[in-house]
Design a protein around this motif. Structure first.
Motif, mmCIF file in Angstrom:
data_model
loop_
_atom_site.group_PDB
_atom_site.id
_atom_site.type_symbol
_atom_site.label_atom_id
_atom_site.label_comp_id
_atom_site.label_asym_id
_atom_site.label_seq_id
_atom_site.Cartn_x
_atom_site.Cartn_y
_atom_site.Cartn_z
ATOM 1 N N UNK A 24 42.253 -20.467 -17.139
ATOM 2 C CA UNK A 24 42.075 -21.682 -17.733
ATOM 3 C C UNK A 24 42.795 -21.890 -18.914
ATOM 4 N N UNK A 25 43.696 -21.048 -19.189
ATOM 5 C CA UNK A 25 44.192 -20.977 -20.703
ATOM 6 C C UNK A 25 45.813 -21.384 -20.796
ATOM 7 N N UNK A 26 46.213 -22.134 -19.773
ATOM 8 C CA UNK A 26 47.565 -22.623 -19.660
ATOM 9 C C UNK A 26 47.662 -23.671 -20.967
ATOM 10 N N UNK A 27 48.629 -23.385 -21.844
ATOM 11 C CA UNK A 27 48.659 -24.098 -22.923
ATOM 12 C C UNK A 27 49.489 -25.467 -22.365
ATOM 13 N N UNK A 28 50.272 -25.258 -21.467
ATOM 14 C CA UNK A 28 51.173 -26.559 -21.204
ATOM 15 C C UNK A 28 49.964 -27.724 -20.403
ATOM 16 N N UNK A 29 49.024 -27.252 -20.013
ATOM 17 C CA UNK A 29 47.938 -28.240 -19.320
ATOM 18 C C UNK A 29 47.255 -28.833 -20.605
#
Lengths: 499, 96
Positions: free
Chosen positions: A237-242
């Motif tokens: 849940x930690x994708x910065x691009x999302x």
């Protein structure tokens, strides 16, 4: 696990599609007629339900208007596109936006107990400023038409994709079904049908998602492993691009979507005053599981290696595609269509009901205050049809409604902080409010166009807030909020026999 | 799991519909009675509950990425939504 588990279902005929749409419409129409007979006698009942909407109906109806047809599909789509980070950023601000209404709802309901619309509040808050009131009224109308339009478009796409019905025919049948029942009972109809639609969204959603995983060879474990194999970032849940790609912008957009939306304000003044705060708390908290549940369909799409091209190019179709092609029994596929139709119908009827309150209070009663009840009531009922008709014309014309989306976005986002400050900060004045909205559109929108969504959204919100605070600090006057208590009921129930 | 969700779904739907019937009956009775509703807005501490619901939702989504059994948390929780609405009808106090 691969795409071979998907195959088209020949038994999904157009007549089944029509039966689903019309069947739900007829059921709602019957309920609506009963509502009209039991609970609606005049305009006051029609647009504000005599301020007697209880806790249970309040919670369910807030959830129903917040669960857009597109939201049902987008939760799967965001998971499909960004993995669990997409679901995280789609879900978390969604429920929060509903709960964010609580402080504002409590302040306004306490200080302006006889209110109907947020535009009416602005009218009294800013000494009947026509500009301030006009901006807010226009924003609310644009927002409502967009709500109807997006839900109508989304539903016509799903129905045409699943049943092979011409999308224009699906649009017309859908809107006729909703408007036919919305016309009769106003807000009470919207609340009661919305409540039942929430049941039709929740329980079937759980059953369908469980059935989809049961239909996948190897079940949830196979999906989990395949999603991880497709990319470890899919399970994080930690994708910065999302967050940068859509999450932060969506969070502001959702906040603006509730606070700057008459659909919610109408409920603030219609729910029993003692239940207003906890209604929005429960609605926000109980809303969360809906997109979490439906988001799981996106994982199946990743696991099977589907691409947007496989599902017709639009990732919003991932949920409908999986449900219609994974080999579920026909009844479950129909149940999924009903989930989407229920979400669509309840949002459109909620928006239409909100529009009727704007027409009655912010247009007819404001500009023609002497309008008698015998004339106001039919005008108000007729206005329920207005938004649907306009939205249908726009959808059928095939025009690109990007301009409408951008205009509504600009108005709603620019109004967000000025509106919040108008409710909470007594030093907010007319110049600051109007200046804030105008400046954030004039300066913020070009930034939005040139630099991008994230910087643009933050600029629009910040400029609006700074302008209001700046003008407020330069002025020594403070608004006495208790003045609002003296605002009389614009459309009070006429005494029996008075008309 | 599918069977469990089906059974729980039927229970949640039953609770929802029982609540709906109660709410509708109360609404009609109150409307016919016609007594004005009180206008006080009670102070209600919602921040803690709101924060808990946000944290639980975010945690469940994160846990889906930890073990496959959490995939079913969403469907089970959404049945909680249906049941919760049913409960809301029973929690509400009809107007005097």
């Amino acid at each position: 696990m691969d795409k071979s588990i998907f195959a088209s279902m020949p038994s999904l005929t157009p007549s089944l599609g029509f039966a689903s749409m019309i069947g739900l419409g007829l059921f709602s129409l019957a309920l609506s007629y009963a509502v009209k007979t039991l609970l609606v006698r005049n305009t006051h009942d029609f647009i504000i339900a005599d301020r007697r909407v209880g806790f249970g109906f309040g919670v369910a109806s807030v959830i129903s208007v917040w669960t857009w047809a597109m939201a049902v599909m987008m939760s799967s789509a965001m998971t499909f596109q960004w993995g669990l980070s997409g679901l995280f950023w789609f879900v978390v601000p969604n429920g929060l936006a509903v709960m964010a209404m609580i402080p504002f709802a409590r302040v306004l309901r306490r200080n302006m107990p006889e209110g109907y619309t947020i535009s009416e509040f602005i009218q009294y808050r800013f000494e009947r400023s026509r500009v301030a009131t006009g901006i807010v009224t226009l924003t609310m109308i644009f927002g409502i038409i967009l709500e109807i339009l997006i839900n109508l478009k989304g539903t016509s796409v799903v129905v045409s994709t699943v049943f092979g019905i011409d999308w224009k025919v699906a649009t017309i049948v859908g809107i006729v079904c909703v408007l036919a029942y919305s016309y009769f009972g106003g807000l009470w109809t919207s609340v009661l049908t919305g409540t039942l639609n929430t049941l039709m969204i929740t329980v079937p959603a759980a059953i369908i998602v469980a059935a989809v995983f049961a239909a996948v060879p190897g079940g949830s474990e196979a999906v989990f492993n395949a999603v991880g194999d497709a990319g470890a970032q899919n399970l994080s849940v930690l994708r910065p691009d999302a967050a940068a790609g859509f999450g932060i912008t969506l969070a502001f957009g959702l906040l603006a979507a509730t606070v700057s939306d008459q659909t919610f304000w109408q409920k603030v003044w219609a729910i029993k005053s003692r239940d207003v705060g906890r209604t929005f708390l429960w609605a926000g908290a109980l809303f969360y599981p809906i997109p979490i549940c439906l988001g799981m369909l996106g994982l199946v799409g990743i696991a099977a290696g589907l691409t947007p091209a496989d599902i017709g190019g639009d990732i919003a179709a991932i949920g409908p595609y999986i449900v219609a092609h994974i080999g579920l029994p026909l009844t479950l596929v129909l149940l999924y269509v009903l989930v989407i139709l229920a979400a669509c119908y309840s949002t459109i009827d909620g928006a239409s009901s909100a529009l009727s309150s704007i027409v009655a209070v912010d247009i007819v009663k404001r500009y023609f205050p002497a309008t008698p009840e015998r004339l106001l009531f039919p005008i108000t009922k007729f206005s329920v049809l207005l938004g649907g008709v306009i939205a249908t014309i726009i959808v059928l014309s095939g025009v690109d409604f990007t301009t409408l989306v951008l205009t509504t976005y600009a108005l709603k986002t620019s109004i967000l902080l000025p509106l919040i400050l108008a409710i909470l900060w007594p030093k907010t004045n007319t110049v600051g409010f109007v200046g804030g909205v105008v400046a954030s559109i004039a300066i913020g929108m070009p930034i939005y166009e040139m630099v991008g969504e994230l910087a643009g959204t933050l600029s629009i919100v910040a400029i609006g807030g700074l302008a209001v605070v700046g003008c407020g600090l330069m002025d020594s006057k403070e608004f006495d909020v208790t003045q609002l208590r003296r605002v009389s009921d614009e459309i009070a129930s006429p005494a029996p026999g008075a008309e | 799991m599918y069977t469990l969700i089906l059974v729980l779904g039927i229970c949640a739907a039953a609770l929802f519909l029982a609540g709906f019937a109660r709410g509708l009956r109360n609404a009609v009775i109150e409307y016919r009675r016609g007594k004005p509703e009180p206008t006080e807005v009670p102070d209600y501490n919602y921040v803690g509950m709101a924060a808990i619901s946000v944290v639980i939702s975010a945690t469940v989504i994160a846990l889906v990425g930890v073990a496959p059994m959490w995939i079913y948390a969403g469907p089970l929780m959404v049945l909680g939504t249906a049941a919760g609405i049913g409960v809301a009808f029973f929690v509400e106090r009809p107007s005097a």
